[in-house]
Motif scaffolding. Structure first.
Motif, PDB file in Angstrom:
ATOM      1  N   UNK A 158       0.832  -1.248  -0.035  1.00 24.42           N
ATOM      2  CA  UNK A 158      -0.018   0.010   0.030  1.00 24.42           C
ATOM      3  C   UNK A 158       0.787   1.354   0.019  1.00 24.42           C
ATOM      4  N   UNK A 159       1.654   1.283  -1.034  1.00 23.94           N
ATOM      5  CA  UNK A 159       2.650   2.413  -0.961  1.00 23.94           C
ATOM      6  C   UNK A 159       3.135   2.622  -2.733  1.00 23.94           C
ATOM      7  N   UNK A 160       3.533   3.988  -2.877  1.00 19.69           N
ATOM      8  CA  UNK A 160       4.187   4.048  -4.207  1.00 19.69           C
ATOM      9  C   UNK A 160       5.212   5.024  -3.981  1.00 19.69           C
ATOM     10  N   UNK A 161       6.048   5.135  -5.045  1.00 16.52           N
ATOM     11  CA  UNK A 161       7.246   6.209  -5.138  1.00 16.52           C
ATOM     12  C   UNK A 161       7.450   6.567  -6.802  1.00 16.52           C
ATOM     13  N   UNK A 162       7.872   7.772  -6.762  1.00 18.74           N
ATOM     14  CA  UNK A 162       8.418   8.300  -8.107  1.00 18.74           C
ATOM     15  C   UNK A 162       9.916   8.104  -8.155  1.00 18.74           C
ATOM     16  N   UNK A 163      10.402   7.518  -9.471  1.00 20.67           N
ATOM     17  CA  UNK A 163      12.030   7.414  -9.289  1.00 20.67           C
ATOM     18  C   UNK A 163      12.319   8.021 -10.769  1.00 20.67           C
ATOM     19  N   UNK A 164      13.748   8.278 -10.823  1.00 18.11           N
ATOM     20  CA  UNK A 164      14.178   8.653 -12.175  1.00 18.11           C
ATOM     21  C   UNK A 164      13.781   7.805 -13.287  1.00 18.11           C
ATOM     22  N   UNK A 165      13.276   8.004 -14.546  1.00 19.90           N
ATOM     23  CA  UNK A 165      13.325   7.220 -15.526  1.00 19.90           C
ATOM     24  C   UNK A 165      14.389   6.419 -15.832  1.00 19.90           C
ATOM     25  N   UNK A 166      14.375   5.051 -16.273  1.00 18.79           N
ATOM     26  CA  UNK A 166      15.179   4.068 -16.424  1.00 18.79           C
ATOM     27  C   UNK A 166      15.648   3.063 -15.323  1.00 18.79           C
ATOM     28  N   UNK A 167      15.148   3.511 -13.889  1.00 26.21           N
ATOM     29  CA  UNK A 167      15.404   2.618 -12.963  1.00 26.21           C
ATOM     30  C   UNK A 167      14.491   1.480 -13.025  1.00 26.21           C
ATOM     31  N   UNK A 168      15.422   0.234 -12.321  1.00 24.25           N
ATOM     32  CA  UNK A 168      14.586  -1.145 -12.336  1.00 24.25           C
ATOM     33  C   UNK A 168      14.975  -1.505 -10.947  1.00 24.25           C
ATOM     34  N   UNK A 169      13.980  -1.112 -10.120  1.00 25.55           N
ATOM     35  CA  UNK A 169      13.968  -1.396  -8.754  1.00 25.55           C
ATOM     36  C   UNK A 169      13.489  -2.960  -8.594  1.00 25.55           C
ATOM     37  N   UNK A 170      12.992  -3.711  -9.407  1.00 18.29           N
ATOM     38  CA  UNK A 170      12.802  -4.999  -9.049  1.00 18.29           C
ATOM     39  C   UNK A 170      12.627  -5.876 -10.656  1.00 18.29           C
ATOM     40  N   UNK A 171      12.414  -7.070 -10.710  1.00 12.98           N
ATOM     41  CA  UNK A 171      12.422  -7.691 -11.824  1.00 12.98           C
ATOM     42  C   UNK A 171      11.020  -8.533 -12.003  1.00 12.98           C
ATOM     43  N   UNK A 172      10.585  -8.309 -13.390  1.00 15.91           N
ATOM     44  CA  UNK A 172       9.452  -8.885 -13.699  1.00 15.91           C
ATOM     45  C   UNK A 172       9.019  -9.178 -15.092  1.00 15.91           C
ATOM     46  N   UNK A 173       8.066  -9.486 -15.547  1.00 16.92           N
ATOM     47  CA  UNK A 173       7.615  -9.541 -17.027  1.00 16.92           C
ATOM     48  C   UNK A 173       7.457  -8.153 -17.662  1.00 16.92           C
ATOM     49  N   UNK A 174       7.950  -7.942 -18.769  1.00 20.67           N
ATOM     50  CA  UNK A 174       7.749  -6.627 -19.480  1.00 20.67           C
ATOM     51  C   UNK A 174       6.751  -6.491 -20.426  1.00 20.67           C
ATOM     52  N   UNK A 175       6.081  -5.379 -20.503  1.00 15.67           N
ATOM     53  CA  UNK A 175       5.204  -4.917 -21.516  1.00 15.67           C
ATOM     54  C   UNK A 175       5.223  -3.668 -22.049  1.00 15.67           C
ATOM     55  N   UNK A 176       4.977  -3.292 -23.177  1.00 16.62           N
ATOM     56  CA  UNK A 176       5.134  -2.013 -23.690  1.00 16.62           C
ATOM     57  C   UNK A 176       4.309  -0.848 -22.911  1.00 16.62           C
ATOM     58  N   UNK A 177       4.955   0.173 -22.953  1.00 13.50           N
ATOM     59  CA  UNK A 177       4.169   1.410 -22.284  1.00 13.50           C
ATOM     60  C   UNK A 177       4.707   2.713 -23.019  1.00 13.50           C
ATOM     61  N   UNK A 178       3.706   3.348 -23.405  1.00 13.25           N
ATOM     62  CA  UNK A 178       3.835   4.757 -23.960  1.00 13.25           C
ATOM     63  C   UNK A 178       2.937   5.508 -23.424  1.00 13.25           C
ATOM     64  N   UNK A 179       2.983   7.249 -24.078  1.00 10.56           N
ATOM     65  CA  UNK A 179       2.053   8.144 -23.815  1.00 10.56           C
ATOM     66  C   UNK A 179       1.272   8.119 -25.073  1.00 10.56           C
ATOM     67  N   UNK A 180       0.027   8.111 -25.499  1.00  8.07           N
ATOM     68  CA  UNK A 180      -0.467   8.485 -26.746  1.00  8.07           C
ATOM     69  C   UNK A 180      -0.244   9.661 -26.841  1.00  8.07           C
ATOM     70  N   UNK A 181      -0.202  10.010 -28.245  1.00 12.17           N
ATOM     71  CA  UNK A 181       0.071  11.285 -28.847  1.00 12.17           C
ATOM     72  C   UNK A 181      -1.459  12.089 -28.906  1.00 12.17           C
ATOM     73  N   UNK A 182      -2.551  11.345 -29.232  1.00 14.15           N
ATOM     74  CA  UNK A 182      -3.606  12.097 -29.111  1.00 14.15           C
ATOM     75  C   UNK A 182      -4.211  12.431 -27.883  1.00 14.15           C
ATOM     76  N   UNK A 183      -4.544  11.204 -27.038  1.00 17.79           N
ATOM     77  CA  UNK A 183      -5.182  11.601 -25.796  1.00 17.79           C
ATOM     78  C   UNK A 183      -4.266  11.780 -24.464  1.00 17.79           C
ATOM     79  N   UNK A 184      -3.025  11.755 -24.667  1.00 16.81           N
ATOM     80  CA  UNK A 184      -2.096  12.132 -23.794  1.00 16.81           C
ATOM     81  C   UNK A 184      -2.091  11.185 -22.245  1.00 16.81           C
ATOM     82  N   UNK A 185      -2.445   9.884 -22.519  1.00 11.39           N
ATOM     83  CA  UNK A 185      -2.522   9.051 -21.235  1.00 11.39           C
ATOM     84  C   UNK A 185      -1.709   7.779 -21.573  1.00 11.39           C
TER      85      UNK A 185
END
Length: 395
Positions: A158-185
Motif C-alpha cells: 500500500x505504497x508508491x514512489x516516483x523514481x528517475x526514468x530508467x530505474x529498475x527496482x525489481x524484476x518481472x515481466x515486461x510489457x510496452x508502455x507509451x504516452x498516446x499522442x492524441x489523448x496524452x494518457x
C-alpha cells in the motif's frame, strides 16, 4: 462493487478550446535527491482506486493516482474553499458523457519526492460516488504530473514512489508502455483470445480489471465464458457493461489467468476516444508494477493474488453506501436478485438482523454479497419488509 473513473483530454472532434489545459503553463517538476526512500502511503477506496495525501499551495488535500487522466483535475469544491481563481468554459470526455472543466493556476503541488513549481490544474466536479466513498477527493493526479518519471506501485505494501526514468527496482515481466499522442494518457497493448487490442489505456484510476470494446470482445472469439451485467461510475455518469471471467490473456511477456473482463456497449467510452479499452487497478493490484513511459516499458512482478479467480458476486446486487443504509445501484443479469424481483433504487437497512454500520466498506459484514453459494441472507428493506436471498454462482 468496482467503480471506474477516467477523464480523457478535451474533445477530439474539435480544436482544443482556449481553456484547454494543454494551452496553459506547465510548470516545472523535479524529484528530491532521496526519491528512492520517499514512499507515498495509500489506501484503496471502495471503488478500488489509490487514495493518498498531497499539498496544493501549502494546503493539505486528498488525491487519487490516475494515469488515465491527461491533465490533473482539481475538485471545484476544493477550488472554492481555497478561493482559487478558476477560468471556465471548456469540456472533456469522461466515462458516462461530457463534463465541464475549468483551469486554475497553482504555485506548488507536492507529494512524496515530487514537487511541481508553477503551472496549474484542470478543475471539475469530482463526485463521491466515483470512488464509492462518503467524501469526494480533492485531486486526480494525472499524466502531466508524473510522466517524466518511473512510477513504482507496491500494491501489497500500500505504497508508491516516483523514481528517475530508467530505474529498475525489481524484476518481472515486461510489457510496452507509451504516452498516446492524441489523448496524452498511458497506453499499452494486450492479446485476448484471437484479438490483439491496442491502444489499451493503462489506468490506475479505473477500479475495474480489464475493459474492452464490444468490437474487441467479438474479435477475441472466446467461447464458453458466462457473462452478466455490471455498472461503472465516471465523471460523466453511469455506464452498464457486460462482465465475464476469461481463462487467459497476454500483456507483453506476461500471461495472466482468470481475468475479469468488462465489455462496453457499442459506441461506448473507449470507442468514443478511439481506444481498445482499459487496464485498470483491479488487474494491476495483483502485481508489483513499474510504469515508465519515458523508457517505454511496464514491469509486472506477480504477487500472491495473481492468477487467483477474482471475487465475484453471488447475490447479483451491486450496492452503494448511503449513510446508514445500502442503496441498490444495479441488479445483475441472470443473478439471484433478478430472479427474486429486486430493483435498482431499493434500500437495505439491515443484513441478517445487523444494522448497516458506519464502517460498512471495511466491515466483515460487507462480504455477504459475494458469500458462499447456497447461503441464505436476510435483507431488511428500509421501508419495513424483510426478504430472503439465496446466494449462487451465476457467471
Amino acid at each position: 462493487m468496482f467503480l471506474a473513473l477516467l477523464l480523457a483530454a478535451a474533445t477530439a472532434a474539435a480544436p482544443l478550446p482556449p481553456i484547454s489545459p494543454a494551452a496553459q503553463p506547465r510548470g516545472s517538476s523535479a524529484l528530491a535527491p532521496d526519491a528512492e526512500s520517499r514512499w507515498v502511503p495509500f489506501d484503496l477506496t471502495p471503488g478500488n482506486q489509490l487514495r493518498f495525501s498531497v499539498e496544493i499551495d501549502g494546503r493539505a488535500a486528498t488525491a487519487i493516482l490516475d494515469t488515465g487522466v491527461s491533465y490533473s483535475v482539481l475538485s471545484r469544491r476544493f477550488a472554492e474553499r481555497a478561493a482559487l481563481k478558476v477560468t471556465s468554459g471548456g469540456s472533456a470526455t469522461a466515462i458516462g458523457g461530457i463534463v465541464s472543466i475549468g483551469w486554475t493556476a497553482t504555485r506548488k503541488v507536492s507529494f512524496g519526492s515530487l514537487t511541481r513549481q508553477g503551472g496549474g490544474l484542470a478543475v471539475a466536479t469530482l463526485p463521491a460516488l466515483a470512488t464509492g466513498s462518503a467524501e469526494p477527493v480533492d485531486l486526480l493526479v494525472g499524466r502531466d504530473l508524473i510522466e517524466k518519471f518511473a512510477l513504482d506501485l507496491d500494491y501489497a505494501g500500500r505504497r508508491f514512489r516516483l523514481l528517475p526514468s530508467g530505474r529498475m527496482p525489481f524484476r518481472g515481466f515486461t510489457a510496452p508502455l507509451t504516452i498516446s499522442r492524441d489523448r496524452l494518457v498511458y497506453v499499452s497493448a494486450l492479446s485476448l483470445g484471437a484479438a490483439h487490442l491496442q491502444p489499451m489505456i493503462v489506468d490506475t484510476g479505473d477500479g475495474s480489471s480489464v475493459t474492452v470494446t464490444d468490437a474487441g470482445w467479438t474479435a477475441a472469439k472466446i467461447a464458453g465464458v458466462r457473462t452478466t451485467t455490471t455498472i461503472s461510475f465516471g465523471l460523466g455518469g453511469t455506464v452498464t457493461s457486460t462482465i465475464g471471467i476469461v481463462p487467459t490473456l497476454r500483456l507483453g511477456e506476461l500471461t495472466a489467468r482468470n481475468v475479469e473482463v468488462r465489455v462496453e456497449p457499442a459506441g461506448g467510452f473507449s470507442e468514443t476516444i478511439q481506444s481498445a479499452g482499459r487496464i485498470g487497478s483491479g488487474f494491476l493490484q495483483n502485481y508489483r508494477v513499474l510504469l515508465d513511459p519515458a523508457a517505454r516499458r511496464m514491469i509486472l512482478a506477480p504477487g500472491a493474488t495473481a492468477d487467483r479467480p477474482p471475487l465475484r458476486s453471488t447475490s447479483g446486487l451491486l450496492v452503494g453506501i448511503d449513510r446508514d443504509r445500502l442503496r441498490v445501484l444495479h441488479v445483475m443479469r441472470g443473478g439471484p436478485a433478478e430472479r427474486d424481483g429486486w430493483s435498482a433504487g431499493e434500500t437495505i437497512c439491515a443484513i441478517d438482523g445487523q444494522p448497516i454500520p458506519r464502517d460498512y466498506a471495511t466491515n466483515p459484514l460487507a462480504t455477504w454479497s459475494a458469500g458462499t453459494p447456497g447461503r441464505m441472507v436476510r435483507l431488511r428493506l428500509c421501508d419495513g419488509p424483510e426478504r430472503q436471498l439465496t446466494l449462487q454462482h451465476f457467471y
